[in-house]
Each structure stands twice: as structure tokens, then as C-alpha cells.
Design an enzyme around this catalytic site. Structure first.
Site, PDB file in Angstrom:
ATOM      1  N   VAL A 103      33.990  31.716  43.760  1.00  0.00           N
ATOM      2  CA  VAL A 103      32.724  31.901  43.043  1.00  0.00           C
ATOM      3  C   VAL A 103      32.002  30.564  42.816  1.00  0.00           C
ATOM      4  O   VAL A 103      30.950  30.521  42.186  1.00  0.00           O
ATOM      5  CB  VAL A 103      32.967  32.641  41.698  1.00  0.00           C
ATOM      6  CG1 VAL A 103      33.449  34.070  41.962  1.00  0.00           C
ATOM      7  CG2 VAL A 103      33.965  31.908  40.809  1.00  0.00           C
ATOM      8  N   HIS A 119      33.299  37.995  45.912  1.00  0.00           N
ATOM      9  CA  HIS A 119      33.543  38.185  44.476  1.00  0.00           C
ATOM     10  C   HIS A 119      32.431  37.593  43.619  1.00  0.00           C
ATOM     11  O   HIS A 119      32.636  37.322  42.433  1.00  0.00           O
ATOM     12  CB  HIS A 119      34.902  37.581  44.092  1.00  0.00           C
ATOM     13  CG  HIS A 119      36.038  38.273  44.774  1.00  0.00           C
ATOM     14  ND1 HIS A 119      37.319  37.753  44.828  1.00  0.00           N
ATOM     15  CD2 HIS A 119      36.091  39.443  45.449  1.00  0.00           C
ATOM     16  CE1 HIS A 119      38.097  38.584  45.520  1.00  0.00           C
ATOM     17  NE2 HIS A 119      37.379  39.610  45.905  1.00  0.00           N
ATOM     18  N   CYS A 127      21.394  40.067  33.898  1.00  0.00           N
ATOM     19  CA  CYS A 127      21.364  40.833  32.643  1.00  0.00           C
ATOM     20  C   CYS A 127      22.305  42.026  32.753  1.00  0.00           C
ATOM     21  O   CYS A 127      22.281  42.787  33.724  1.00  0.00           O
ATOM     22  CB  CYS A 127      19.931  41.328  32.386  1.00  0.00           C
ATOM     23  SG  CYS A 127      19.851  42.414  30.927  1.00  0.00           S
ATOM     24  N   CYS A 130      19.593  45.237  32.423  1.00  0.00           N
ATOM     25  CA  CYS A 130      18.598  45.575  33.471  1.00  0.00           C
ATOM     26  C   CYS A 130      18.943  44.932  34.809  1.00  0.00           C
ATOM     27  O   CYS A 130      18.223  45.108  35.791  1.00  0.00           O
ATOM     28  CB  CYS A 130      17.202  45.142  33.005  1.00  0.00           C
ATOM     29  SG  CYS A 130      16.965  43.350  32.956  1.00  0.00           S
ATOM     30  N   CYS A 155      18.443  38.242  27.963  1.00  0.00           N
ATOM     31  CA  CYS A 155      17.482  38.508  29.042  1.00  0.00           C
ATOM     32  C   CYS A 155      16.052  38.412  28.491  1.00  0.00           C
ATOM     33  O   CYS A 155      15.720  39.111  27.524  1.00  0.00           O
ATOM     34  CB  CYS A 155      17.736  39.905  29.605  1.00  0.00           C
ATOM     35  SG  CYS A 155      16.491  40.441  30.798  1.00  0.00           S
ATOM     36  N   CYS A 158      14.435  42.142  28.794  1.00  0.00           N
ATOM     37  CA  CYS A 158      14.832  43.328  27.997  1.00  0.00           C
ATOM     38  C   CYS A 158      15.724  42.978  26.813  1.00  0.00           C
ATOM     39  O   CYS A 158      16.148  43.864  26.064  1.00  0.00           O
ATOM     40  CB  CYS A 158      15.545  44.337  28.909  1.00  0.00           C
ATOM     41  SG  CYS A 158      17.255  43.902  29.250  1.00  0.00           S
TER      42      CYS A 158
HETATM   43  N1  APR Z   1      45.099  24.288  50.461  1.00  0.00           N
HETATM   44  C1  APR Z   1      45.325  25.537  50.960  1.00  0.00           C
HETATM   45  N2  APR Z   1      45.845  26.564  50.230  1.00  0.00           N
HETATM   46  C2  APR Z   1      46.155  26.292  48.949  1.00  0.00           C
HETATM   47  C3  APR Z   1      45.948  25.029  48.356  1.00  0.00           C
HETATM   48  C4  APR Z   1      45.399  24.015  49.170  1.00  0.00           C
HETATM   49  N3  APR Z   1      45.180  22.778  48.678  1.00  0.00           N
HETATM   50  N4  APR Z   1      46.363  25.094  47.046  1.00  0.00           N
HETATM   51  C5  APR Z   1      46.791  26.366  46.838  1.00  0.00           C
HETATM   52  N5  APR Z   1      46.679  27.075  47.984  1.00  0.00           N
HETATM   53  C6  APR Z   1      46.987  28.494  48.212  1.00  0.00           C
HETATM   54  C7  APR Z   1      48.100  29.044  47.369  1.00  0.00           C
HETATM   55  O1  APR Z   1      49.343  28.889  48.053  1.00  0.00           O
HETATM   56  C8  APR Z   1      47.706  30.523  47.259  1.00  0.00           C
HETATM   57  O2  APR Z   1      48.216  31.253  48.376  1.00  0.00           O
HETATM   58  O3  APR Z   1      45.821  29.197  47.825  1.00  0.00           O
HETATM   59  C9  APR Z   1      46.190  30.485  47.355  1.00  0.00           C
HETATM   60  C10 APR Z   1      45.512  30.708  46.013  1.00  0.00           C
HETATM   61  O4  APR Z   1      45.839  32.010  45.603  1.00  0.00           O
HETATM   62  P1  APR Z   1      44.995  32.691  44.402  1.00  0.00           P
HETATM   63  O5  APR Z   1      44.889  31.741  43.253  1.00  0.00           O
HETATM   64  O6  APR Z   1      45.597  34.046  44.208  1.00  0.00           O
HETATM   65  O7  APR Z   1      43.525  32.787  45.008  1.00  0.00           O
HETATM   66  P2  APR Z   1      42.926  33.871  45.960  1.00  0.00           P
HETATM   67  O8  APR Z   1      43.879  34.291  47.022  1.00  0.00           O
HETATM   68  O9  APR Z   1      41.604  33.342  46.401  1.00  0.00           O
HETATM   69  O10 APR Z   1      42.692  35.103  44.944  1.00  0.00           O
HETATM   70  C11 APR Z   1      41.837  36.130  45.379  1.00  0.00           C
HETATM   71  O11 APR Z   1      41.972  37.171  43.219  1.00  0.00           O
HETATM   72  O12 APR Z   1      42.336  36.078  41.315  1.00  0.00           O
HETATM   73  C12 APR Z   1      41.427  36.948  41.928  1.00  0.00           C
HETATM   74  O13 APR Z   1      39.086  37.190  42.054  1.00  0.00           O
HETATM   75  C13 APR Z   1      40.112  36.251  42.092  1.00  0.00           C
HETATM   76  O14 APR Z   1      38.955  35.561  44.096  1.00  0.00           O
HETATM   77  C14 APR Z   1      40.228  35.655  43.476  1.00  0.00           C
HETATM   78  C15 APR Z   1      41.084  36.661  44.203  1.00  0.00           C
END
Ligand code: APR
Length: 253
Positions: A103, A119, A127, A130, A155, A158
Site C-alpha cells: 500500500v 490491496h 469518505c 460517500c 469529508c 458530506c
Molecule cells: N526481500 C524479499 N523478501 C522478503 C524480504 C526481503 N528483504 N524481507 C521479508 N521478505 C519476505 C518474507 O520472507 C515473507 O515471505 O516477504 C514476505 C512478507 O510476508 P508478509 O508480511 O505476509 O507480506 P505479504 O505476503 O505481502 O502479505 C500479503 O497480507 O498482511 C496482509 O494485506 C496484507 O498485503 C498484505 C498481504
């Protein structure tokens, strides 16, 4: 990092590259991965207790304060060599679709032109009533006073509360964004997943869709993921070290 010749060939030959990034892509920019984002100040909260519509309805100041803190961290961060390598890849392959679960706006700030944010984004609040987009003040916001609670803005049209522009647990993704990501997964010939635990659906379904449509899967992650058995190549390393090496190996000089 040694890149095997077969992977170099696969990268050079790709006609349509799908890159799917997760929180690991921003980790080396100092942005905690989603689950780490609850360090320190927020350690006493469970992610799911903050990232839901009910949490916002119950305590908008706490949830808005958390996202204001995360947005501040994102704006204080800079793109890392991994983000820049992905942006550079776009000039090396005929077509590149970049889909992210993140994000933050680090891909954009690294020069990637079109990013599909599955995401949502910390920079696109709206808002709650609205749904009009709300313009946040430019620049890096100050640390929220008191560090924890911050009343969301209202907002101007509204009067409804402004909510973060992210997809919360229990909410649906924006259909047009998910459709575009799934279409790219079906059309690509190479799917490169970067820094994602591949646990959260529907994002985690994209590599399987690509593989079922005949694409090669390549994964960059220092740790094991459910993709390990599916990927043709798994590069056990971090984004900032592996992606520049991949780019240099496939297109030296
Ligand atoms: N380089 C590459 N990979 C990395 C690094 C790095 N420097 N540091 C950590 N990782 C890996 C970890 O091993 C793990 O597999 O990135 C991954 C991070 O996992 P999450 O924190 O679960 O992130 P993500 O897979 O993007 O989660 C997906 O879940 O938490 C919700 O909405 C949130 O968008 C997120 C979604």
C-alpha cells in the site's frame, strides 16, 4: 548471487512479464512487513484488530492513527535497489505488468509507470459515507500527536469520516484491479513473485493461474513459501540483492 543460465534465458525470452510484489519488496526500504508493522508502539494490537471495517467503526481514531503512522513511515522511506530493478525491467521486456499487495508508493517513486495495487494505497483515503476521494496534505505528515490516536478528517462534501484507502480484512478487492491482475496472470509467460509469503488470497492465487496458463514461475524470497514446490526457480535472497543481480545477469552492461 549466482543466476543460473536457464533463468537468464527465460528472462531474456519473456514477452510478457508479470511481477507480483509483497511486503518483502519494501522491507529494505525500512517499511516493516505487514506483520512487523505491529512492532513497538503497536505491538499490543493484532493486525486483524486494526485492519477491519469493524475496528474503524468501533475506534476510528485508533485505526486512523495507525494508518497515519504507516503512511508517515512510507513517505519517510525511499525506494530500494529492488524497486529500481523492477522499474528498469520494464525497459528490457516487451511487456511488464506490475501487481503489488503493498500500500506504499515506492514502486511509483522508483519509476514504475503503472502499478496495480491489489490491496489499495495509503495515499488514497476516501469518505466512508460517500466514497469521495480525500486529498491529504502533501509532504510527510508529522508523527501523530501522542503517537497513537488521531481523529480522521471529515469529508468536505458530506461530513462522513475519512477512511484509509486500503482493502481491509473481510473487504473485497476492487473488481477492475483484480480482473486486470488475473488477466495478466493468464497472459504472461513469466511470473516473478517478489517478497510475498503467498498466503493471502486472491493475490496468492495469481502465480498458480499463471503456471496453469503455461507461464514459468520464478520466486525471490529469503524464506520458504507455499510456492517453493511450484516455482521453476527460487532465488533465496532479498529483493535489493537479488533483483539487481538478475537484471545485470540477463542484460549485462
Ligand atoms: N526481500 C524479499 N523478501 C522478503 C524480504 C526481503 N528483504 N524481507 C521479508 N521478505 C519476505 C518474507 O520472507 C515473507 O515471505 O516477504 C514476505 C512478507 O510476508 P508478509 O508480511 O505476509 O507480506 P505479504 O505476503 O505481502 O502479505 C500479503 O497480507 O498482511 C496482509 O494485506 C496484507 O498485503 C498484505 C498481504
Amino acid at each position: 548471487m549466482r543466476i543460473v543460465p536457464a533463468l537468464i534465458e527465460t528472462l531474456r525470452r519473456t514477452r510478457h512479464l508479470l511481477v507480483l510484489t509483497g511486503a518483502g519488496a519494501s522491507a529494505e526500504s525500512g517499511i516493516p512487513t505487514f506483520r512487523d508493522a505491529l512492532t513497538g508502539l503497536w505491538s499490543r494490537f493484532d493486525a486483524a484488530s486494526l485492519a477491519t471495517p469493524d475496528a474503524f467503526a468501533r475506534d476510528p481514531d485508533l485505526v486512523w492513527g495507525w494508518y497515519a503512522w504507516r503512511r508517515m513511515k512510507a513517505l519517510q522511506a525511499a525506494p530500494n535497489p529492488g524497486h529500481r530493478a523492477i522499474a528498469a525491467l520494464a525497459a528490457r521486456v516487451p511487456r511488464l505488468t506490475l501487481v503489488t499487495q503493498n500500500v506504499d508508493d515506492l514502486h511509483e517513486r522508483a519509476g514504475s509507470p503503472a502499478v496495480l495495487h491489489l490491496h489499495g494505497s495509503l495515499h488514497a483515503p476516501r469518505c466512508v459515507r460517500c466514497a469521495r476521494p480525500f486529498d491529504l496534505a502533501p509532504g510527510v505528515p508529522d508523527e501523530p500527536e501522542g503517537g497513537r490516536r488521531l481523529a480522521p478528517p471529515r469529508c468536505p462534501q458530506c461530513g462522513g469520516a475519512i477512511r484509509p484507502g486500503v482493502v481491509w480484512f473481510g473487504e473485497s478487492l476492487v473488481p477492475a484491479v483484480l480482473d486486470a491482475a488475473e488477466a495478466a496472470a493468464r497472459a504472461c509467460d513469466l511470473c516473478l513473485t517478489v517478497g510475498t509469503a503467498s498466503l493471502v488470497y486472491p493475490a496468492a492465487a495469481l502465480p498458480g493461474i499463471a503456471r496453469d496458463a503455461g507461464a514459468a514461475l520464478v520466486q525471490v524470497n529469503p524464506s520458504p513459501t507455499p510456492l517453493d514446490g511450484m516455482a521453476r526457480h527460487t532465488l533465496r535472497g532479498t529483493c535489493a540483492e537479488v533483483l539487481p543481480a538478475l537484471l545485470a545477469a540477463a542484460w549485462p552492461g
